[in-house]
Design a protein around this motif. Sequence first.
Motif, PDB file in Angstrom:
ATOM      1  N   ASN A  55       0.831  -1.207   0.000  1.00  0.00           N
ATOM      2  CA  ASN A  55       0.000   0.000   0.000  1.00  0.00           C
ATOM      3  C   ASN A  55       0.863   1.254   0.000  1.00  0.00           C
ATOM      4  OD1 ASN A  55      -2.362  -1.471   0.002  1.00  0.00           O
ATOM      5  ND2 ASN A  55      -2.742  -1.234   2.206  1.00  0.00           N
ATOM      6  N   GLU A  56       1.915   1.263   0.806  1.00  0.00           N
ATOM      7  CA  GLU A  56       2.817   2.421   0.845  1.00  0.00           C
ATOM      8  C   GLU A  56       3.540   2.587  -0.487  1.00  0.00           C
ATOM      9  OE1 GLU A  56       2.903   4.727   3.230  1.00  0.00           O
ATOM     10  OE2 GLU A  56       1.295   3.550   4.147  1.00  0.00           O
ATOM     11  N   MET A  57       3.950   1.475  -1.078  1.00  0.00           N
ATOM     12  CA  MET A  57       4.631   1.537  -2.377  1.00  0.00           C
ATOM     13  C   MET A  57       3.676   2.039  -3.452  1.00  0.00           C
ATOM     14  SD  MET A  57       7.545   1.162  -3.843  1.00  0.00           S
ATOM     15  CE  MET A  57       8.450   0.163  -2.688  1.00  0.00           C
ATOM     16  N   ALA A  58       2.433   1.592  -3.423  1.00  0.00           N
ATOM     17  CA  ALA A  58       1.443   2.065  -4.398  1.00  0.00           C
ATOM     18  C   ALA A  58       1.227   3.563  -4.258  1.00  0.00           C
ATOM     19  CB  ALA A  58       0.125   1.322  -4.220  1.00  0.00           C
ATOM     20  N   SER A  59       1.243   4.050  -3.040  1.00  0.00           N
ATOM     21  CA  SER A  59       1.103   5.486  -2.801  1.00  0.00           C
ATOM     22  C   SER A  59       2.244   6.267  -3.454  1.00  0.00           C
ATOM     23  CB  SER A  59       1.077   5.743  -1.290  1.00  0.00           C
ATOM     24  OG  SER A  59       1.119   7.099  -1.010  1.00  0.00           O
ATOM     25  N   ILE A  60       3.431   5.731  -3.387  1.00  0.00           N
ATOM     26  CA  ILE A  60       4.589   6.381  -4.030  1.00  0.00           C
ATOM     27  C   ILE A  60       4.464   6.282  -5.545  1.00  0.00           C
ATOM     28  CG2 ILE A  60       7.092   6.234  -4.369  1.00  0.00           C
ATOM     29  CD1 ILE A  60       7.276   5.296  -1.437  1.00  0.00           C
ATOM     30  N   GLN A  61       4.121   5.099  -6.038  1.00  0.00           N
ATOM     31  CA  GLN A  61       4.035   4.888  -7.488  1.00  0.00           C
ATOM     32  C   GLN A  61       2.922   5.718  -8.122  1.00  0.00           C
ATOM     33  OE1 GLN A  61       3.738   0.597  -7.393  1.00  0.00           O
ATOM     34  NE2 GLN A  61       5.920   0.352  -7.859  1.00  0.00           N
ATOM     35  N   LEU A  62       1.848   5.962  -7.395  1.00  0.00           N
ATOM     36  CA  LEU A  62       0.754   6.768  -7.917  1.00  0.00           C
ATOM     37  C   LEU A  62       1.019   8.266  -7.792  1.00  0.00           C
ATOM     38  CD1 LEU A  62      -2.278   4.724  -6.557  1.00  0.00           C
ATOM     39  CD2 LEU A  62      -1.548   4.949  -8.945  1.00  0.00           C
ATOM     40  N   GLY A  63       2.115   8.611  -7.159  1.00  0.00           N
ATOM     41  CA  GLY A  63       2.461  10.018  -7.015  1.00  0.00           C
ATOM     42  C   GLY A  63       1.789  10.690  -5.835  1.00  0.00           C
ATOM     43  N   LEU A  64       1.108   9.922  -4.988  1.00  0.00           N
ATOM     44  CA  LEU A  64       0.462  10.501  -3.812  1.00  0.00           C
ATOM     45  C   LEU A  64       1.502  10.906  -2.771  1.00  0.00           C
ATOM     46  CD1 LEU A  64      -2.472   7.937  -3.450  1.00  0.00           C
ATOM     47  CD2 LEU A  64      -2.508  10.164  -4.586  1.00  0.00           C
ATOM     48  N   THR A  65       2.591  10.170  -2.732  1.00  0.00           N
ATOM     49  CA  THR A  65       3.717  10.479  -1.849  1.00  0.00           C
ATOM     50  C   THR A  65       4.955  10.582  -2.725  1.00  0.00           C
ATOM     51  OG1 THR A  65       2.705   9.133  -0.114  1.00  0.00           O
ATOM     52  CG2 THR A  65       5.004   9.721   0.174  1.00  0.00           C
ATOM     53  N   PRO A  66       5.550  11.764  -2.862  1.00  0.00           N
ATOM     54  CA  PRO A  66       6.725  11.884  -3.727  1.00  0.00           C
ATOM     55  C   PRO A  66       7.918  11.124  -3.146  1.00  0.00           C
ATOM     56  CG  PRO A  66       6.299  13.947  -2.575  1.00  0.00           C
ATOM     57  CD  PRO A  66       5.172  13.037  -2.243  1.00  0.00           C
ATOM     58  N   PRO A  67       8.727  10.519  -4.014  1.00  0.00           N
ATOM     59  CA  PRO A  67       9.873   9.732  -3.541  1.00  0.00           C
ATOM     60  C   PRO A  67      11.082  10.609  -3.193  1.00  0.00           C
ATOM     61  CG  PRO A  67       9.733   9.583  -5.911  1.00  0.00           C
ATOM     62  CD  PRO A  67       8.558  10.405  -5.463  1.00  0.00           C
ATOM     63  N   ALA A  68      10.962  11.386  -2.138  1.00  0.00           N
ATOM     64  CA  ALA A  68      12.063  12.245  -1.711  1.00  0.00           C
ATOM     65  C   ALA A  68      13.129  11.400  -1.024  1.00  0.00           C
ATOM     66  CB  ALA A  68      11.551  13.317  -0.760  1.00  0.00           C
ATOM     67  N   VAL A  69      14.383  11.675  -1.351  1.00  0.00           N
ATOM     68  CA  VAL A  69      15.506  10.930  -0.769  1.00  0.00           C
ATOM     69  C   VAL A  69      15.524  11.164   0.740  1.00  0.00           C
ATOM     70  CG1 VAL A  69      18.015  10.710  -0.713  1.00  0.00           C
ATOM     71  CG2 VAL A  69      16.834  11.038  -2.899  1.00  0.00           C
ATOM     72  N   GLY A  70      15.687  10.094   1.471  1.00  0.00           N
ATOM     73  CA  GLY A  70      15.737  10.169   2.928  1.00  0.00           C
ATOM     74  C   GLY A  70      14.956   9.047   3.573  1.00  0.00           C
ATOM     75  N   GLU A  71      14.701   9.224   4.849  1.00  0.00           N
ATOM     76  CA  GLU A  71      14.012   8.205   5.624  1.00  0.00           C
ATOM     77  C   GLU A  71      12.729   8.784   6.202  1.00  0.00           C
ATOM     78  OE1 GLU A  71      15.288   5.807   9.520  1.00  0.00           O
ATOM     79  OE2 GLU A  71      16.605   5.466   7.792  1.00  0.00           O
ATOM     80  N   ALA A 118      11.771  -1.669  -4.163  1.00  0.00           N
ATOM     81  CA  ALA A 118      11.371  -1.417  -5.550  1.00  0.00           C
ATOM     82  C   ALA A 118      12.072  -0.157  -6.043  1.00  0.00           C
ATOM     83  CB  ALA A 118       9.859  -1.265  -5.656  1.00  0.00           C
ATOM     84  N   PHE A 119      12.007   0.071  -7.345  1.00  0.00           N
ATOM     85  CA  PHE A 119      12.580   1.266  -7.960  1.00  0.00           C
ATOM     86  C   PHE A 119      11.446   2.052  -8.600  1.00  0.00           C
ATOM     87  CE2 PHE A 119      16.022  -1.709  -7.609  1.00  0.00           C
ATOM     88  CZ  PHE A 119      17.094  -0.928  -7.220  1.00  0.00           C
ATOM     89  N   VAL A 120      11.479   3.361  -8.395  1.00  0.00           N
ATOM     90  CA  VAL A 120      10.466   4.236  -8.971  1.00  0.00           C
ATOM     91  C   VAL A 120      11.168   5.406  -9.664  1.00  0.00           C
ATOM     92  CG1 VAL A 120       8.706   3.635  -7.261  1.00  0.00           C
ATOM     93  CG2 VAL A 120      10.201   5.574  -6.845  1.00  0.00           C
ATOM     94  N   LEU A 121      10.441   6.038 -10.581  1.00  0.00           N
ATOM     95  CA  LEU A 121      10.991   7.217 -11.247  1.00  0.00           C
ATOM     96  C   LEU A 121      11.082   8.380 -10.277  1.00  0.00           C
ATOM     97  CD1 LEU A 121       9.165   7.107 -14.701  1.00  0.00           C
ATOM     98  CD2 LEU A 121      11.602   6.721 -14.259  1.00  0.00           C
TER      99      LEU A 121
END
Length: 127
Positions: A55-71, A118-121
């Motif tokens: 679910n968290e990964m889907a949120s990133i892949q859908l652009g709901l959560t941007p993949p900002a570098v960090g923790e 996983a890897f995302v754009l």
Amino acid sequence: MNGYLPQRGFTLLEVLVALVIITLATTAAYQAMSSSAKTQQRLEHSTFGRWVAENEMASIQLGLTPPAVGETHGSSPMAGRLWNWQQQISVAADPALRRVKIIVSAEHSTGPSATLIAFVLANDSDE
């Protein structure tokens, strides 16, 4: 002949042997059930943990959560429990990609229930 019939029954030794056999069988059955319950609990934790991570990964892949570098840390409800997750996002070998690692554990649990990588754009704003 004195008119008495010979007494038939179990000797004390036979009764003790039977009790030992019953005790061993009961102990083995209990251990098998206990092992089965622990295995079922581990499978349940890993399945629900995996769903939270997906679910968290889907949120990133859908652009709901941007993949900002960090923790990032957070928690999500699933199956009547609270699941803690940790996202570790880093730049991949290809700068256009981000490596996303999500570690999920059940609340009050000592170790992770699931890990997803996983890897995302990358977003244009990240570059």
